[in-house]
Structures are given as structure tokens and as C-alpha cells.
Design an enzyme around this catalytic site. Structure first.
Site, PDB file in Angstrom:
ATOM      1  N   ASN A 106      54.463  -2.420  10.243  1.00 22.71           N
ATOM      2  CA  ASN A 106      53.588  -1.297   9.924  1.00 22.71           C
ATOM      3  C   ASN A 106      52.997  -1.439   8.528  1.00 22.71           C
ATOM      4  OD1 ASN A 106      54.264  -0.337  12.388  1.00 22.71           O
ATOM      5  ND2 ASN A 106      55.721   1.194  11.656  1.00 22.71           N
ATOM      6  N   HIS A 123      52.930  -7.211   7.409  1.00 20.58           N
ATOM      7  CA  HIS A 123      51.488  -7.126   7.638  1.00 20.58           C
ATOM      8  C   HIS A 123      50.736  -6.398   6.529  1.00 20.58           C
ATOM      9  CE1 HIS A 123      52.188  -7.754  12.259  1.00 20.58           C
ATOM     10  NE2 HIS A 123      52.342  -8.849  11.561  1.00 20.58           N
ATOM     11  N   CYS A 134      37.043 -12.264  -5.414  1.00 22.39           N
ATOM     12  CA  CYS A 134      37.840 -12.596  -6.603  1.00 22.39           C
ATOM     13  C   CYS A 134      39.297 -12.181  -6.452  1.00 22.39           C
ATOM     14  CB  CYS A 134      37.221 -11.991  -7.870  1.00 22.39           C
ATOM     15  SG  CYS A 134      37.437 -10.207  -8.003  1.00 22.39           S
ATOM     16  N   GLY A 197      60.276   0.185  18.492  1.00 21.03           N
ATOM     17  CA  GLY A 197      58.890   0.673  18.552  1.00 21.03           C
ATOM     18  C   GLY A 197      57.847  -0.412  18.403  1.00 21.03           C
ATOM     19  N   THR A 198      58.169  -1.595  18.900  1.00 21.97           N
ATOM     20  CA  THR A 198      57.159  -2.652  18.859  1.00 21.97           C
ATOM     21  C   THR A 198      56.941  -3.219  20.251  1.00 21.97           C
ATOM     22  OG1 THR A 198      56.645  -4.896  18.054  1.00 21.97           O
ATOM     23  CG2 THR A 198      58.961  -4.234  17.968  1.00 21.97           C
ATOM     24  N   SER A 199      55.686  -3.543  20.538  1.00 24.76           N
ATOM     25  CA  SER A 199      55.362  -4.070  21.860  1.00 24.76           C
ATOM     26  C   SER A 199      55.785  -5.536  21.986  1.00 24.76           C
ATOM     27  CB  SER A 199      53.869  -3.922  22.137  1.00 24.76           C
ATOM     28  OG  SER A 199      53.130  -4.624  21.168  1.00 24.76           O
ATOM     29  N   ASN A 223      62.739   1.539  22.610  1.00 24.62           N
ATOM     30  CA  ASN A 223      61.345   1.721  23.009  1.00 24.62           C
ATOM     31  C   ASN A 223      61.328   2.457  24.348  1.00 24.62           C
ATOM     32  OD1 ASN A 223      58.595   1.283  23.848  1.00 24.62           O
ATOM     33  ND2 ASN A 223      58.511  -0.540  22.561  1.00 24.62           N
ATOM     34  N   PRO A 224      60.545   3.519  24.466  1.00 20.73           N
ATOM     35  CA  PRO A 224      60.509   4.234  25.763  1.00 20.73           C
ATOM     36  C   PRO A 224      60.003   3.341  26.889  1.00 20.73           C
ATOM     37  CG  PRO A 224      59.299   5.448  24.061  1.00 20.73           C
ATOM     38  CD  PRO A 224      59.672   4.129  23.457  1.00 20.73           C
TER      39      PRO A 224
HETATM   40  P1  NAD Z   1      51.810  -1.653  19.364  1.00 22.67           P
HETATM   41  O1  NAD Z   1      50.809  -0.590  19.147  1.00 22.67           O
HETATM   42  O2  NAD Z   1      51.392  -2.908  20.015  1.00 22.67           O
HETATM   43  O3  NAD Z   1      53.030  -1.090  20.248  1.00 22.67           O
HETATM   44  C1  NAD Z   1      53.638   0.121  19.982  1.00 22.67           C
HETATM   45  C2  NAD Z   1      54.928   0.194  20.783  1.00 22.67           C
HETATM   46  O4  NAD Z   1      55.612   1.384  20.397  1.00 22.67           O
HETATM   47  C3  NAD Z   1      54.751   0.256  22.297  1.00 22.67           C
HETATM   48  O5  NAD Z   1      55.589  -0.707  22.900  1.00 22.67           O
HETATM   49  C4  NAD Z   1      55.214   1.675  22.669  1.00 22.67           C
HETATM   50  O6  NAD Z   1      55.865   1.735  23.917  1.00 22.67           O
HETATM   51  C5  NAD Z   1      56.181   1.970  21.546  1.00 22.67           C
HETATM   52  N1  NAD Z   1      56.371   3.393  21.237  1.00 22.67           N
HETATM   53  C6  NAD Z   1      55.476   4.419  21.323  1.00 22.67           C
HETATM   54  N2  NAD Z   1      56.040   5.562  20.913  1.00 22.67           N
HETATM   55  C7  NAD Z   1      57.313   5.275  20.557  1.00 22.67           C
HETATM   56  C8  NAD Z   1      58.396   6.054  20.038  1.00 22.67           C
HETATM   57  N3  NAD Z   1      58.266   7.361  19.807  1.00 22.67           N
HETATM   58  N4  NAD Z   1      59.563   5.416  19.789  1.00 22.67           N
HETATM   59  C9  NAD Z   1      59.711   4.094  20.024  1.00 22.67           C
HETATM   60  N5  NAD Z   1      58.722   3.310  20.503  1.00 22.67           N
HETATM   61  C10 NAD Z   1      57.533   3.899  20.766  1.00 22.67           C
HETATM   62  O7  NAD Z   1      52.453  -1.920  17.943  1.00 22.67           O
HETATM   63  P2  NAD Z   1      53.112  -3.189  17.284  1.00 22.67           P
HETATM   64  O8  NAD Z   1      54.068  -3.829  18.211  1.00 22.67           O
HETATM   65  O9  NAD Z   1      53.580  -2.736  15.960  1.00 22.67           O
HETATM   66  O10 NAD Z   1      51.956  -4.269  17.046  1.00 22.67           O
HETATM   67  C11 NAD Z   1      50.621  -4.019  16.767  1.00 22.67           C
HETATM   68  C12 NAD Z   1      50.108  -4.234  15.349  1.00 22.67           C
HETATM   69  O11 NAD Z   1      49.559  -2.994  14.984  1.00 22.67           O
HETATM   70  C13 NAD Z   1      51.099  -4.509  14.253  1.00 22.67           C
HETATM   71  O12 NAD Z   1      50.668  -5.660  13.620  1.00 22.67           O
HETATM   72  C14 NAD Z   1      50.959  -3.352  13.243  1.00 22.67           C
HETATM   73  O13 NAD Z   1      50.743  -3.873  11.945  1.00 22.67           O
HETATM   74  C15 NAD Z   1      49.707  -2.654  13.634  1.00 22.67           C
HETATM   75  N6  NAD Z   1      49.734  -1.168  13.583  1.00 22.67           N
HETATM   76  C16 NAD Z   1      50.396  -0.506  12.593  1.00 22.67           C
HETATM   77  C17 NAD Z   1      50.428   0.884  12.581  1.00 22.67           C
HETATM   78  C18 NAD Z   1      51.151   1.584  11.465  1.00 22.67           C
HETATM   79  O14 NAD Z   1      51.258   1.049  10.371  1.00 22.67           O
HETATM   80  N7  NAD Z   1      51.723   2.758  11.713  1.00 22.67           N
HETATM   81  C19 NAD Z   1      49.793   1.604  13.581  1.00 22.67           C
HETATM   82  C20 NAD Z   1      49.122   0.901  14.581  1.00 22.67           C
HETATM   83  C21 NAD Z   1      49.108  -0.489  14.565  1.00 22.67           C
HETATM   84 ZN    ZN Z   2      35.650  -9.246  -6.899  1.00 23.17          ZN
END
Ligand code: NAD
Ligand code: ZN
Length: 260
Positions: A106, A123, A134, A197-199, A223-224
């Protein structure tokens, strides 16, 4: 609705009782309950755009104003949200293990805002911005001024006139070397590894749980929904982080002594 009781396996509890090294890898789902949309979410003003088409350098060079507007919208949204119970549970858990690290994909700064001390940002951070030419960092205060002057358009570097971009890792870009190295080292040493909470689709972060498991870690997915990692995990908890992590932290409180 009745109270949902989250049940942790004896195996997990036994591992947590003796673990020295615990790692938690977090993704966008970690912040969903705070009101930050995930990339694969269904709501939102920007749903008509595919994030992969906006979060890359070519899109930015082709249409910097559009990409900037999208990031401004996300940055403002994130400024106005708070960490959720899941973030705070991780802060509590840190106090029970000699080595405890959060590795996050995140960019929203919410782990740090909640008070987690050991956070590795894979990230980048959406609150930081820099010049693409620059490399100079622009403070938040200066950014507000530059944004106002630029109206809805992308601001330019006061030093060299280059375009200003958020200091996040875009699709197709390399991760900060020190962050990914440290993340690999910690994952390889983890005795319990939580993927939260990551896909589990974005590399190289998606490989970290495999590295952990390959080196003997007990692997838990929170993860749900199922992900490509689910079949590899030792245990999957199919509830939101905002429920599972506070329950887990209470469980840990029962079985371990606070050391920090
Ligand atoms: P993703 O959007 O691909 O996946 C999100 C995952 O979270 C899904 O698998 C979903 O089922 C799960 N999810 C949803 N609600 C949930 C909950 N309440 N508890 C647990 N799990 C839950 O996200 P990702 O895997 O992080 O990858 C995508 C990219 O998106 C990353 O590189 C990230 O940097 C970026 N991103 C970051 C943010 C942030 O900083 N908050 C937001 C969106 C995307
Ligand atoms: Zn500059």
C-alpha cells in the site's frame, strides 16, 4: 446478525506461541475498511479507468494531466481516512514478538499513521512527490501551492520545469532495491507469514509468501475471497482484516508475554 467468532487452528496457535519472527504482507484490502478503494473494487468515480492503464509511466507521459488528476483524487481521499482496527491490531502484535515486520504494497501511509514501527514500503508512498527529471522531492506544502497554480493540470518542478509525479512504483517499474531485499530477507526468516488483503497477483510481492513457505514458515491468508495463493496457504481465514486481525491480536495476548 450474530457475532462472528473467528476460529484459529491449534497449529497456528502453537506456531505463534514459539515464533521469534513474524511477517505480515499487506495489500489494498488492508485499507478497504478505512474507505480506500482497492484496485479491483467495484465502486468509485474512477471505475471507468483500469488502474493498470493509469499507473504507468507511458500513460503519464501521454496524458500527464489525467494521471495527475487521478492521483490527486486518491491522495485527497487517503488524507481524509483513518487506519482501521486491522491496522491497530498489527501495532499491538508488534509488541509480542522479537522480530515483527509489516511489508506493505500500500502507498497510503496508514500503517505508519496507526503506529507500526517496522514497515517496509514496497510500492512507495502517495504522499511523497518528486520531479521526473531532476528527482527533487516536493514537500506537501509546496505541492499544494504548485497544484493551485497549475489548476487541474499536472504541476511542474520549480527547479527544472520537469513534470511532478507521485513517488509510487508504477506497473513496469522496479521496486526500491533496499525495500525488496529487506522484504526477501525477512520473508525467508519468517516462522509465521500472514498474507493479508492482497490479490497475490502483483510481482515481485506475490513471491514473498512462497519464499517464506519454502523456508519453513506457516503460511496464513486473510482475505474474504480466494486468490492464487489460497491453495498454497496452510490456512485461509475468509473474513475482512478489520475482524480477523483484532481477534488474532487478542489471541496472541493470551498466549505470549509482551516484550516491547
Ligand atoms: P488488489 O486491489 O489487487 O486486491 C485487493 C484484495 O483485497 C482482493 O483480493 C480482495 O478480495 C481483498 N479484500 C477486499 N476487502 C478486504 C478486507 N476487508 N479484508 C481483507 N481483504 C480484503 O490489491 P493488491 O493485491 O494490493 O495489489 C494491487 C496494487 O494496488 C498494489 O500494488 C498496491 O500498491 C496498489 N493499491 C494500493 C492501495 C492503497 O494504498 N490503499 C489501494 C489500491 C491499490
Ligand atoms: Zn526538476
Amino acid at each position: 446478525m450474530g457475532k462472528s467468532l473467528i476460529k484459529f487452528s491449534e497449529k497456528l496457535i502453537d506456531r505463534l506461541k514459539v515464533a521469534y519472527n513474524v511477517v505480515v504482507l499487506t495489500g489494498a484490502g488492508m485499507s478497504a475498511a478505512s474507505g480506500v478503494p482497492t484496485f479491483r473494487g467495484k465502486d468509485g468515480l474512477w471505475n471507468k479507468f483500469n488502474p493498470e492503464e493509469l499507473a504507468n509511466i507511458n500513460a503519464f507521459l501521454r496524458n500527464p494531466d489525467l494521471v495527475w488528476e487521478w492521483y490527486s483524487w486518491r491522495r485527497n481521499l487517503i488524507k481524509n481516512v483513518n487506519p482501521n482496527l486491522g491496522h491497530y491490531a498489527l501495532v499491538d502484535m508488534e509488541q509480542y514478538f522479537p522480530e515483527f515486520a509489516v511489508i506493505t504494497q500500500n502507498v497510503d501511509n496508514l500503517h505508519q499513521q496507526a503506529g507500526s514501527k517496522s514497515v517496509i514500503e514496497l510500492h512507495g508512498n502517495i504522499m511523497r512527490n518528486k520531479c521526473i527529471d531532476c528527482g527533487q522531492y516536493i514537500s506537501e506544502e509546496d505541492l499544494l501551492k504548485l497544484e493551485e497554480e497549475a489548476e487541474k493540470k499536472v504541476p511542474h518542478c520549480p527547479q527544472c520545469g520537469g513534470l511532478i509525479r507521485p513517488d509510487v512504483v508504477w506497473f513496469g517499474e522496479l521496486l526500491p532495491q533496499d525495500a525488496i531485499e529487506k522484504a526477501r530477507e525477512l520473508s525467508a526468516a519468517a516462522e509465521v507469514f500472514f498474507s493479508v488483503g492482497t490479490s497475490s497477483q502483483v510481482e515481485p510481492a506475490a513471491s514473498l509468501p512462497y519464499l517464506a513457505k519454502g523456508n519453513g514458515a506457516y503460511l496464513v491468508e486473510i482475505n474474504p475471497e480466494a486468490t492464487p495463493l489460497s491453495s498454497v496457504a496452510d490456512e485461509c481465514l475468509r473474513e475482512g482484516v478489520e475482524k480477523v486481525l483484532p481477534a488474532l491480536s487478542m489471541e496472541i495476548e493470551k498466549i505470549r508475554k509482551r516484550i516491547k
